[in-house]
Enzyme design. Structure first.
Site, short mmCIF file in Angstrom:
data_model
loop_
_atom_site.label_atom_id
_atom_site.label_comp_id
_atom_site.label_asym_id
_atom_site.label_seq_id
_atom_site.Cartn_x
_atom_site.Cartn_y
_atom_site.Cartn_z
N ASP A 19 0.83 -1.20 0.00
CA ASP A 19 0.00 0.00 0.00
C ASP A 19 0.87 1.25 0.00
OD1 ASP A 19 -2.45 1.30 -0.15
OD2 ASP A 19 -2.77 1.30 2.03
N LEU A 20 1.89 1.24 -0.83
CA LEU A 20 2.81 2.37 -0.91
C LEU A 20 2.15 3.50 -1.69
CD1 LEU A 20 5.65 3.32 -0.17
CD2 LEU A 20 6.43 2.41 -2.35
#
Length: 168
Positions: A19-20
């Protein structure tokens, strides 16, 4: 660069973030001359097993990779984070959210068809543009590692420093 170094470290420990995005990068401005960026929010992170991670759909839509959205594989590599980092580079460049004016269905269709990527402004540096495009390559094998990304960002930064000094 700090985020790239952080991701390089995570990947060296066999951790995939999943979930960058800019919302998950924290910047410490205690020393304004040297802000420090940290990668945060490991709620979706997963430890790799035998170089592959059982993925499933996880992450935030505009930063998601085609291989997660189209269900082509239940196993994905750390290159999902590289794809997302390419979108982060675009966010930093434009100060905008990707696909902000699009419906989710259109975003999913575009990413799955491997045709949707953010529009790169004409003022973008050619090396930055190349790095973004390589990060969000449709084929995960073609995406660079965070070791390569960090190295390239270090070179870009060194080249930019003399320009800054000359402009002052």
């Amino acid at each position: 660069m700090d985020a790239a170094f952080g991701m390089e470290y995570l990947h060296s420990k066999n951790i995939v973030h999943f979930d960058l995005k800019c919302d998950n990068l924290l910047v410490n401005l205690k020393d304004p001359s040297r802000p420090i960026c940290k990668v945060a929010d490991f709620g979706l992170s997963k430890i790799k097993g035998n170089t592959l991670v059982s993925g499933g759909v996880r992450g935030t839509l505009p930063w998601m990779v085609p291989e997660l959205l189209n269900g082509s594989s239940s196993k994905v590599s750390e290159k999902v984070d590289v794809f997302s980092f390419g979108i982060v580079l675009w966010e930093i460049l434009t100060r905008e959210e990707p696909y902000a004016n699009m419906h989710y269905g259109a975003i999913i269709g575009g990413i799955v068809n491997k045709t949707l990527r953010p529009t790169i402004p004409s003022y973008c540096d050619s090396e930055w543009k190349l790095l973004m495009e390589q990060c969000w390559a449709p084929n995960p094998v073609m995406r660079p590692s965070f070791t390569e990304i960090a190295s390239r960002l270090r070179v870009m930064s060194a080249v930019a420093q003399p320009r800054k000094a000359a402009a002052s």
